[in-house]
Write a protein that holds these residues in place. Sequence first.
Motif, PDB file in Angstrom:
ATOM      1  N   PRO A 240       0.802  -1.236   0.000  1.00 10.50           N
ATOM      2  CA  PRO A 240       0.000   0.000   0.000  1.00 10.50           C
ATOM      3  C   PRO A 240       0.833   1.284   0.000  1.00 10.50           C
ATOM      4  O   PRO A 240       0.338   2.333  -0.414  1.00 10.50           O
ATOM      5  CB  PRO A 240      -0.849  -0.119   1.267  1.00 10.50           C
ATOM      6  CG  PRO A 240      -0.169  -1.145   2.115  1.00 10.50           C
ATOM      7  CD  PRO A 240       0.479  -2.088   1.165  1.00 10.50           C
ATOM      8  N   LEU A 241       2.069   1.213   0.449  1.00  7.45           N
ATOM      9  CA  LEU A 241       2.898   2.413   0.422  1.00  7.45           C
ATOM     10  C   LEU A 241       3.138   2.907  -1.012  1.00  7.45           C
ATOM     11  O   LEU A 241       3.402   4.092  -1.227  1.00  7.45           O
ATOM     12  CB  LEU A 241       4.248   2.148   1.091  1.00  7.45           C
ATOM     13  CG  LEU A 241       4.248   1.996   2.619  1.00  7.45           C
ATOM     14  CD1 LEU A 241       5.662   1.673   3.094  1.00  7.45           C
ATOM     15  CD2 LEU A 241       3.724   3.242   3.305  1.00  7.45           C
ATOM     16  N   CYS A 242       3.037   1.996  -1.967  1.00  6.53           N
ATOM     17  CA  CYS A 242       3.264   2.389  -3.364  1.00  6.53           C
ATOM     18  C   CYS A 242       2.151   3.298  -3.892  1.00  6.53           C
ATOM     19  O   CYS A 242       2.288   3.858  -4.987  1.00  6.53           O
ATOM     20  CB  CYS A 242       3.379   1.143  -4.237  1.00  6.53           C
ATOM     21  SG  CYS A 242       4.805   0.103  -3.838  1.00  6.53           S
ATOM     22  N   ASP A 243       1.060   3.430  -3.143  1.00  2.00           N
ATOM     23  CA  ASP A 243      -0.044   4.295  -3.560  1.00  2.00           C
ATOM     24  C   ASP A 243       0.109   5.724  -3.059  1.00  2.00           C
ATOM     25  O   ASP A 243      -0.751   6.566  -3.344  1.00  2.00           O
ATOM     26  CB  ASP A 243      -1.377   3.724  -3.053  1.00  2.00           C
ATOM     27  CG  ASP A 243      -1.738   2.433  -3.767  1.00  2.00           C
ATOM     28  OD1 ASP A 243      -1.836   2.466  -4.998  1.00  2.00           O
ATOM     29  OD2 ASP A 243      -1.912   1.397  -3.099  1.00  2.00           O
ATOM     30  N   ARG A 244       1.157   5.991  -2.310  1.00  2.00           N
ATOM     31  CA  ARG A 244       1.325   7.348  -1.801  1.00  2.00           C
ATOM     32  C   ARG A 244       1.645   8.319  -2.935  1.00  2.00           C
ATOM     33  O   ARG A 244       2.231   7.925  -3.945  1.00  2.00           O
ATOM     34  CB  ARG A 244       2.446   7.389  -0.758  1.00  2.00           C
ATOM     35  CG  ARG A 244       2.052   6.742   0.553  1.00  2.00           C
ATOM     36  CD  ARG A 244       3.128   6.939   1.593  1.00  2.00           C
ATOM     37  NE  ARG A 244       2.677   6.538   2.914  1.00  2.00           N
ATOM     38  CZ  ARG A 244       3.409   6.618   4.009  1.00  2.00           C
ATOM     39  NH1 ARG A 244       4.643   7.108   3.947  1.00  2.00           N
ATOM     40  NH2 ARG A 244       2.938   6.227   5.171  1.00  2.00           N
ATOM     41  N   PRO A 245       1.273   9.590  -2.765  1.00  2.14           N
ATOM     42  CA  PRO A 245       1.558  10.574  -3.820  1.00  2.14           C
ATOM     43  C   PRO A 245       3.058  10.780  -3.964  1.00  2.14           C
ATOM     44  O   PRO A 245       3.840  10.474  -3.054  1.00  2.14           O
ATOM     45  CB  PRO A 245       0.869  11.848  -3.309  1.00  2.14           C
ATOM     46  CG  PRO A 245       0.763  11.664  -1.828  1.00  2.14           C
ATOM     47  CD  PRO A 245       0.563  10.188  -1.616  1.00  2.14           C
ATOM     48  N   PRO A 246       3.491  11.313  -5.100  1.00  2.00           N
ATOM     49  CA  PRO A 246       4.930  11.562  -5.301  1.00  2.00           C
ATOM     50  C   PRO A 246       5.472  12.514  -4.234  1.00  2.00           C
ATOM     51  O   PRO A 246       4.772  13.409  -3.753  1.00  2.00           O
ATOM     52  CB  PRO A 246       4.981  12.209  -6.691  1.00  2.00           C
ATOM     53  CG  PRO A 246       3.705  11.817  -7.358  1.00  2.00           C
ATOM     54  CD  PRO A 246       2.688  11.690  -6.277  1.00  2.00           C
ATOM     55  N   LEU A 247       6.727  12.312  -3.895  1.00  2.74           N
ATOM     56  CA  LEU A 247       7.372  13.176  -2.906  1.00  2.74           C
ATOM     57  C   LEU A 247       7.654  14.550  -3.503  1.00  2.74           C
ATOM     58  O   LEU A 247       7.870  14.679  -4.715  1.00  2.74           O
ATOM     59  CB  LEU A 247       8.690  12.553  -2.445  1.00  2.74           C
ATOM     60  CG  LEU A 247       8.614  11.255  -1.657  1.00  2.74           C
ATOM     61  CD1 LEU A 247      10.019  10.729  -1.401  1.00  2.74           C
ATOM     62  CD2 LEU A 247       7.879  11.447  -0.352  1.00  2.74           C
ATOM     63  N   PRO A 248       7.689  15.581  -2.665  1.00  4.47           N
ATOM     64  CA  PRO A 248       8.146  16.886  -3.150  1.00  4.47           C
ATOM     65  C   PRO A 248       9.631  16.806  -3.494  1.00  4.47           C
ATOM     66  O   PRO A 248      10.330  15.863  -3.107  1.00  4.47           O
ATOM     67  CB  PRO A 248       7.898  17.814  -1.957  1.00  4.47           C
ATOM     68  CG  PRO A 248       7.930  16.912  -0.761  1.00  4.47           C
ATOM     69  CD  PRO A 248       7.357  15.601  -1.226  1.00  4.47           C
ATOM     70  N   THR A 249      10.126  17.785  -4.219  1.00  2.00           N
ATOM     71  CA  THR A 249      11.568  17.827  -4.481  1.00  2.00           C
ATOM     72  C   THR A 249      12.308  18.044  -3.167  1.00  2.00           C
ATOM     73  O   THR A 249      11.720  18.502  -2.167  1.00  2.00           O
ATOM     74  CB  THR A 249      11.928  18.958  -5.454  1.00  2.00           C
ATOM     75  OG1 THR A 249      11.674  20.216  -4.802  1.00  2.00           O
ATOM     76  CG2 THR A 249      11.116  18.858  -6.738  1.00  2.00           C
ATOM     77  N   ARG A 250      13.591  17.736  -3.175  1.00  2.00           N
ATOM     78  CA  ARG A 250      14.386  17.901  -1.960  1.00  2.00           C
ATOM     79  C   ARG A 250      14.381  19.357  -1.492  1.00  2.00           C
ATOM     80  O   ARG A 250      14.228  19.644  -0.304  1.00  2.00           O
ATOM     81  CB  ARG A 250      15.808  17.412  -2.197  1.00  2.00           C
ATOM     82  CG  ARG A 250      16.713  17.560  -0.990  1.00  2.00           C
ATOM     83  CD  ARG A 250      17.952  16.732  -1.135  1.00  2.00           C
ATOM     84  NE  ARG A 250      17.617  15.309  -1.082  1.00  2.00           N
ATOM     85  CZ  ARG A 250      18.491  14.339  -1.335  1.00  2.00           C
ATOM     86  NH1 ARG A 250      19.724  14.628  -1.680  1.00  2.00           N
ATOM     87  NH2 ARG A 250      18.111  13.073  -1.246  1.00  2.00           N
ATOM     88  N   GLU A 251      14.531  20.276  -2.437  1.00  2.00           N
ATOM     89  CA  GLU A 251      14.543  21.696  -2.069  1.00  2.00           C
ATOM     90  C   GLU A 251      13.200  22.117  -1.480  1.00  2.00           C
ATOM     91  O   GLU A 251      13.155  22.797  -0.449  1.00  2.00           O
ATOM     92  CB  GLU A 251      14.875  22.561  -3.280  1.00  2.00           C
ATOM     93  CG  GLU A 251      14.933  24.048  -2.953  1.00  2.00           C
ATOM     94  CD  GLU A 251      15.368  24.903  -4.130  1.00  2.00           C
ATOM     95  OE1 GLU A 251      15.213  26.138  -4.039  1.00  2.00           O
ATOM     96  OE2 GLU A 251      15.855  24.339  -5.123  1.00  2.00           O
ATOM     97  N   GLU A 252      12.086  21.704  -2.107  1.00  2.00           N
ATOM     98  CA  GLU A 252      10.757  22.033  -1.591  1.00  2.00           C
ATOM     99  C   GLU A 252      10.554  21.452  -0.199  1.00  2.00           C
ATOM    100  O   GLU A 252      10.027  22.115   0.701  1.00  2.00           O
ATOM    101  CB  GLU A 252       9.682  21.496  -2.529  1.00  2.00           C
ATOM    102  CG  GLU A 252       9.588  22.204  -3.863  1.00  2.00           C
ATOM    103  CD  GLU A 252       8.663  21.489  -4.822  1.00  2.00           C
ATOM    104  OE1 GLU A 252       8.221  22.126  -5.793  1.00  2.00           O
ATOM    105  OE2 GLU A 252       8.383  20.288  -4.608  1.00  2.00           O
ATOM    106  N   ALA A 253      10.983  20.207  -0.028  1.00  4.16           N
ATOM    107  CA  ALA A 253      10.812  19.546   1.262  1.00  4.16           C
ATOM    108  C   ALA A 253      11.608  20.247   2.358  1.00  4.16           C
ATOM    109  O   ALA A 253      11.104  20.457   3.469  1.00  4.16           O
ATOM    110  CB  ALA A 253      11.224  18.085   1.160  1.00  4.16           C
TER     111      ALA A 253
END
Length: 374
Positions: free
Chosen positions: A163-176
């Motif tokens: 189910p973790l594969c359904d998570r939305p894409p991560l923000p970029t490193r800079e955004e995060a």
Amino acid sequence: MNPRPRIYISAGEPSGDAHGAAVASALRRRLDVQIEAFGGPALEAAGATVLDRMEQYSVMGFVEALWKLPAHFRLLGRVRAAFRAGRYDLAILVDYPGYHLRAAAAVAKVGVPVLYYIAPQIWAWAPGRVRRLACVRRLAVILPFEEAFFREHGVAATFVGHPLCDRPPLPTREEARRGVGLDPARPVLGLFPGSRAQEVKRLWPVFRDAAAAVVAQRAEVQVVVAGTPRGSYPAAGPTRIHDGNPLAVFAAADAGLCKSGTTTLEAALADLPMVIAYRSHPVSFAIGIRLLRVPHVGLVNLIAGQEVAPEFLQGAATAASLAAAVLPLLDPRSEAARRQRAGLALVRERLGPPGAADRVASIALELLGDAALG
């Protein structure tokens, strides 16, 4: 099939609540269904009527669980009575094996099909206890090696993906990094001591001290912890405590100190090199380590079939050992970081495609159809 099937979903802890909620949402998209539950806020938000709140029951460890046994037996009595009264057409039990193995037997005994989602990790500590799953009509497993294991032991298991594969894409490193209040230009060490108060209590002090040892050698490193309202983080010093979505911390970090378990898969999906630590009550650990039947405790290592990330258990998880292991991972050009990232790519491939909850919902619909025909 009943015009409005009645499903009981049972989830005894936050992760199970989230996974159960995803299944409830998938079912409600495809069918007019009545869902009641043992769970928490996620299931409630997904439209289930929560009859019993999981927050009163969730614990970890052999010793700690003893204190909650009477409450679990009372809950089991209420659930058994409801199924005997014909209140439900299907039970979906999510993880939480200490209680759900008993619940599965009780439900199956009255002839209602049981779908068990997220298999108990019997393969790790008690392969002989697979017989306790004989009452389960279908077993939906989320780790790629589990389907073959359970089928070899006579259980109708299906790998549905993680189910973790359904998570939305991560923000970029800079955004995060900007989002959690860090300097985008400086390296970041992420601390992931867990979501349960007991986990945090045992791992936070050594993670904090390991981070301090890292900063003593590399003053430019920033430290951020994936916090939880259930945890306490005394003497944090300059470490930033992020109580929001932990995905931001995974995205922001160059390397992480992670508790064993699902956190290691979250790190793998974020392509985050890590060091794995595990600590529990001394008696719980003494019992558990004698029962352990697998070569690793980190799920990334079990899925890869080799040690991708170093593991430090109980007394071996010291500030000095964790700091020494994580320091080279902070440099993405290091051999340690490159080697680990190659292993994490293999883990991501083996975790399967998105859509786990939808596949579980499809199995549930099959069982409802079989029950109606029966």
